[in-house]
Design a protein around this motif. Structure first.
Motif, PDB file in Angstrom:
ATOM      1  N   GLU A   1      67.480  54.343  30.415  1.00 13.91           N
ATOM      2  CA  GLU A   1      66.070  53.944  30.547  1.00 13.91           C
ATOM      3  C   GLU A   1      65.111  55.115  30.332  1.00 13.91           C
ATOM      4  OE1 GLU A   1      64.853  50.845  30.962  1.00 13.91           O
ATOM      5  OE2 GLU A   1      66.953  50.219  30.729  1.00 13.91           O
ATOM      6  N   ASP A   2      65.533  56.310  30.750  1.00 11.78           N
ATOM      7  CA  ASP A   2      64.625  57.461  30.663  1.00 11.78           C
ATOM      8  C   ASP A   2      64.828  58.263  29.372  1.00 11.78           C
ATOM      9  OD1 ASP A   2      67.086  58.514  31.197  1.00 11.78           O
ATOM     10  OD2 ASP A   2      66.431  59.852  32.808  1.00 11.78           O
ATOM     11  N   SER A   3      65.394  57.635  28.357  1.00 14.89           N
ATOM     12  CA  SER A   3      65.654  58.342  27.094  1.00 14.89           C
ATOM     13  C   SER A   3      64.367  58.831  26.454  1.00 14.89           C
ATOM     14  CB  SER A   3      66.358  57.414  26.106  1.00 14.89           C
ATOM     15  OG  SER A   3      67.649  57.106  26.540  1.00 14.89           O
ATOM     16  N   ARG A   4      64.489  59.987  25.799  1.00 14.77           N
ATOM     17  CA  ARG A   4      63.428  60.484  24.918  1.00 14.77           C
ATOM     18  C   ARG A   4      63.970  60.381  23.501  1.00 14.77           C
ATOM     19  NH1 ARG A   4      58.704  60.580  25.984  1.00 14.77           N
ATOM     20  NH2 ARG A   4      58.123  62.637  25.166  1.00 14.77           N
ATOM     21  N   ILE A   5      63.145  59.853  22.617  1.00 12.11           N
ATOM     22  CA  ILE A   5      63.615  59.554  21.266  1.00 12.11           C
ATOM     23  C   ILE A   5      62.755  60.278  20.237  1.00 12.11           C
ATOM     24  CG2 ILE A   5      63.940  57.717  19.558  1.00 12.11           C
ATOM     25  CD1 ILE A   5      64.382  55.814  21.962  1.00 12.11           C
ATOM     26  N   ILE A   6      63.435  60.966  19.314  1.00 11.57           N
ATOM     27  CA  ILE A   6      62.751  61.557  18.168  1.00 11.57           C
ATOM     28  C   ILE A   6      62.979  60.613  16.984  1.00 11.57           C
ATOM     29  CG2 ILE A   6      62.608  63.532  16.606  1.00 11.57           C
ATOM     30  CD1 ILE A   6      63.853  65.260  18.834  1.00 11.57           C
ATOM     31  N   PRO A   7      61.927  59.935  16.520  1.00 11.41           N
ATOM     32  CA  PRO A   7      62.113  59.078  15.348  1.00 11.41           C
ATOM     33  C   PRO A   7      62.104  59.942  14.084  1.00 11.41           C
ATOM     34  CG  PRO A   7      59.836  58.943  16.109  1.00 11.41           C
ATOM     35  CD  PRO A   7      60.531  59.936  17.004  1.00 11.41           C
ATOM     36  N   GLY A   8      62.580  59.398  12.977  1.00  6.50           N
ATOM     37  CA  GLY A   8      62.540  60.151  11.721  1.00  6.50           C
ATOM     38  C   GLY A   8      61.115  60.468  11.313  1.00  6.50           C
ATOM     39  N   HIS A   9      60.219  59.531  11.596  1.00  6.12           N
ATOM     40  CA  HIS A   9      58.787  59.706  11.292  1.00  6.12           C
ATOM     41  C   HIS A   9      57.995  59.073  12.416  1.00  6.12           C
ATOM     42  CE1 HIS A   9      59.514  61.103   7.140  1.00  6.12           C
ATOM     43  NE2 HIS A   9      60.568  60.309   7.225  1.00  6.12           N
ATOM     44  N   GLY A  10      56.972  59.781  12.874  1.00  4.60           N
ATOM     45  CA  GLY A  10      56.155  59.269  13.967  1.00  4.60           C
ATOM     46  C   GLY A  10      56.330  60.121  15.212  1.00  4.60           C
ATOM     47  N   PRO A  11      55.602  59.797  16.273  1.00  4.48           N
ATOM     48  CA  PRO A  11      55.624  60.625  17.483  1.00  4.48           C
ATOM     49  C   PRO A  11      56.898  60.448  18.318  1.00  4.48           C
ATOM     50  CG  PRO A  11      54.230  58.696  17.801  1.00  4.48           C
ATOM     51  CD  PRO A  11      54.668  58.662  16.368  1.00  4.48           C
ATOM     52  N   VAL A  12      57.213  61.472  19.101  1.00  7.33           N
ATOM     53  CA  VAL A  12      58.308  61.362  20.073  1.00  7.33           C
ATOM     54  C   VAL A  12      57.955  60.249  21.053  1.00  7.33           C
ATOM     55  CG1 VAL A  12      59.519  62.587  21.938  1.00  7.33           C
ATOM     56  CG2 VAL A  12      58.915  63.807  19.826  1.00  7.33           C
ATOM     57  N   CYS A  13      58.947  59.456  21.415  1.00  8.39           N
ATOM     58  CA  CYS A  13      58.649  58.285  22.260  1.00  8.39           C
ATOM     59  C   CYS A  13      59.792  58.043  23.235  1.00  8.39           C
ATOM     60  CB  CYS A  13      58.397  57.071  21.376  1.00  8.39           C
ATOM     61  SG  CYS A  13      59.841  56.569  20.421  1.00  8.39           S
ATOM     62  N   GLY A  14      59.750  56.890  23.874  1.00  2.00           N
ATOM     63  CA  GLY A  14      60.767  56.549  24.868  1.00  2.00           C
ATOM     64  C   GLY A  14      61.455  55.236  24.527  1.00  2.00           C
ATOM     65  N   LYS A  15      62.207  54.727  25.486  1.00  2.05           N
ATOM     66  CA  LYS A  15      62.965  53.493  25.255  1.00  2.05           C
ATOM     67  C   LYS A  15      62.033  52.294  25.052  1.00  2.05           C
ATOM     68  CE  LYS A  15      66.795  50.719  26.918  1.00  2.05           C
ATOM     69  NZ  LYS A  15      67.917  50.600  27.864  1.00  2.05           N
TER      70      LYS A  15
ATOM     71  N   VAL B   1      70.602  65.477  28.435  1.00  2.72           N
ATOM     72  CA  VAL B   1      69.167  65.334  28.723  1.00  2.72           C
ATOM     73  C   VAL B   1      68.613  63.983  28.216  1.00  2.72           C
ATOM     74  CG1 VAL B   1      68.547  67.764  28.913  1.00  2.72           C
ATOM     75  CG2 VAL B   1      68.691  66.718  26.635  1.00  2.72           C
ATOM     76  N   HIS B   2      69.519  63.086  27.807  1.00  3.17           N
ATOM     77  CA  HIS B   2      69.120  61.740  27.368  1.00  3.17           C
ATOM     78  C   HIS B   2      68.121  61.787  26.206  1.00  3.17           C
ATOM     79  CE1 HIS B   2      70.293  59.834  31.512  1.00  3.17           C
ATOM     80  NE2 HIS B   2      71.281  60.491  30.928  1.00  3.17           N
ATOM     81  N   VAL B   3      68.416  62.624  25.233  1.00  5.19           N
ATOM     82  CA  VAL B   3      67.576  62.702  24.028  1.00  5.19           C
ATOM     83  C   VAL B   3      68.385  62.218  22.829  1.00  5.19           C
ATOM     84  CG1 VAL B   3      66.346  64.229  22.429  1.00  5.19           C
ATOM     85  CG2 VAL B   3      66.168  64.617  24.893  1.00  5.19           C
ATOM     86  N   MET B   4      67.723  61.485  21.943  1.00  5.23           N
ATOM     87  CA  MET B   4      68.376  61.078  20.698  1.00  5.23           C
ATOM     88  C   MET B   4      67.413  61.264  19.533  1.00  5.23           C
ATOM     89  SD  MET B   4      70.027  57.433  19.589  1.00  5.23           S
ATOM     90  CE  MET B   4      71.472  57.534  20.622  1.00  5.23           C
ATOM     91  N   HIS B   5      67.898  61.954  18.507  1.00  2.00           N
ATOM     92  CA  HIS B   5      67.179  62.004  17.226  1.00  2.00           C
ATOM     93  C   HIS B   5      67.747  60.857  16.399  1.00  2.00           C
ATOM     94  CE1 HIS B   5      65.452  63.160  13.466  1.00  2.00           C
ATOM     95  NE2 HIS B   5      65.179  64.412  13.795  1.00  2.00           N
ATOM     96  N   MET B   6      66.889  59.915  16.041  1.00  3.53           N
ATOM     97  CA  MET B   6      67.386  58.712  15.366  1.00  3.53           C
ATOM     98  C   MET B   6      67.209  58.761  13.854  1.00  3.53           C
ATOM     99  SD  MET B   6      66.477  55.678  18.083  1.00  3.53           S
ATOM    100  CE  MET B   6      67.460  54.504  17.157  1.00  3.53           C
ATOM    101  N   GLY B   7      66.732  59.893  13.334  1.00  2.00           N
ATOM    102  CA  GLY B   7      66.535  59.961  11.886  1.00  2.00           C
ATOM    103  C   GLY B   7      65.675  58.796  11.418  1.00  2.00           C
TER     104      GLY B   7
END
Ligand SMILES: [Zn+2]
Length: 313
Positions: free
Chosen positions: A232-246, A191-197
């Motif tokens: 390009e259509d990745s969804r990213i969970i940062p360690g802190h802050g809102p869910v975002c994209g590429k 699903v092109h999701v990454m939790h980046m801690g």
């Protein structure tokens, strides 16, 4: 870890968006389960993938055909509320708990959750540092160590682990020192999701934990690398802050590179001098947090000096 360490307290105070305004009081006074149940917010990131916001690092939740996988777990005292949040989207048992790194606002719930998961998984350096930290505690308060680890302690080598669970794949990738020496990126490729801690902070200046083996240069190199290959259509969970994209990740890469260029253009200057001449207004997504990471401490670590944060009392 059962206790809220000094570092954990700093995280609770400094990094608990969007609760920063009230976190100081909450951190000083442990929450009861009634309060804990109200603190979490669940956001759907993609099919079967969620982000749970609470106090401390963002939590990822992946739901497979028969199980769930949790990515980070904030603080011990918030676990009842966290489990309520998990149950609001799935009744499947949590099979694995992945720790993106070893900071207390990401692993504090391990000591409770280890009783109900098959395994806690993290980089070998997370386990090593947790053992060192827990040696200072009463033996009765120790626990929640990762049982499965990837990578080798005290090396800068890359490491990888693929989890195959039901029909799902979850990829853990360690690219060397960055925020700490035990970070893993957690990707759900279908699903092109990454939790980046905490390799990715959005909304506040990044913390590079030098005492925990972190490296500004390593962080910048990792972000440049990830930005070059994620879809390009990745969804990213940062360690802190809102869910975002590429788009936000590319901005973060550009920001770190601008900081590197500024340091290089002013050799020998200290963090305070570098901060004074940097165009901070051009990067509104990264704000200083007083008593934690200021522009001065950020530029100190970027120029190879300092612990990456305001000195602890
Ligand atoms: Zn961290």
């Amino acid at each position: 870890m059962r206790v809220l360490t000094a570092l954990g307290l700093a995280f609770a105070v400094g990094l608990s968006l969007p609760l920063a305004a009230h976190a100081k009081h909450r951190a000083a006074q442990p929450l009861g389960s009634a309060d804990a149940a109200k603190i979490h917010k669940v956001e759907k990131v993609a099919e079967n993938v969620y982000c749970i916001f609470g106090q401390g690092g963002n939590i990822g939740l992946v739901v497979t055909a028969k199980h769930a996988v949790l990515i980070d777990d904030q603080f011990e005292r918030l676990v009842p509320g966290l489990l309520d949040a998990v149950r609001s989207v799935t009744d499947k048992p949590i099979k694995y708990l992945v720790n993106t790194h070893g900071h207390p606002d990401h692993v504090g719930g391990n000591v409770v959750l280890e009783k109900q998961v098959s395994a806690i998984i993290a980089h070998a350096n997370v386990r090593r540092r947790m053992i060192t930290e827990q040696a200072k505690l009463d033996p009765a308060k120790r626990g929640g160590l990762p049982e499965l680890s990837l990578g080798s302690e005290d090396t800068k080598e890359r490491a990888r682990l693929n989890i195959h669970l039901d029909e799902a794949e979850i990829h853990l990738l360690h690219l060397g020192p960055g925020h700490t020496d035990g970070d893993v990126l957690v990707g759900i490729p279908s699903v092109h999701v990454m939790h980046m801690g905490d390799l990715f902070f959005l909304g506040m200046l990044p913390f590079i934990d030098v005492e925990g083996g972190g490296s500004f240069e390593g962080l910048a190199a990792q972000i440049t690398s990830v930005a070059s290959w994620i879809p390009e259509d990745s969804r990213i969970i940062p360690g802190h802050g809102p869910v975002c994209g590429k788009k936000e990740l590319l901005r973060y890469r550009d920001f770190l590179q601008a900081v590197q260029a500024h340091v290089k253009a002013h050799p020998g200057q200290d963090g305070a001098a570098l901060a004074k001449t940097f165009d901070t207004a051009a990067w509104p997504e990264w704000k200083p947090v007083s008593e934690f990471v200021t522009w001065e401490t950020f530029f100190s670590v970027a120029s190879g000096k300092g612990p990456g944060r305001v000195a602890r009392p």
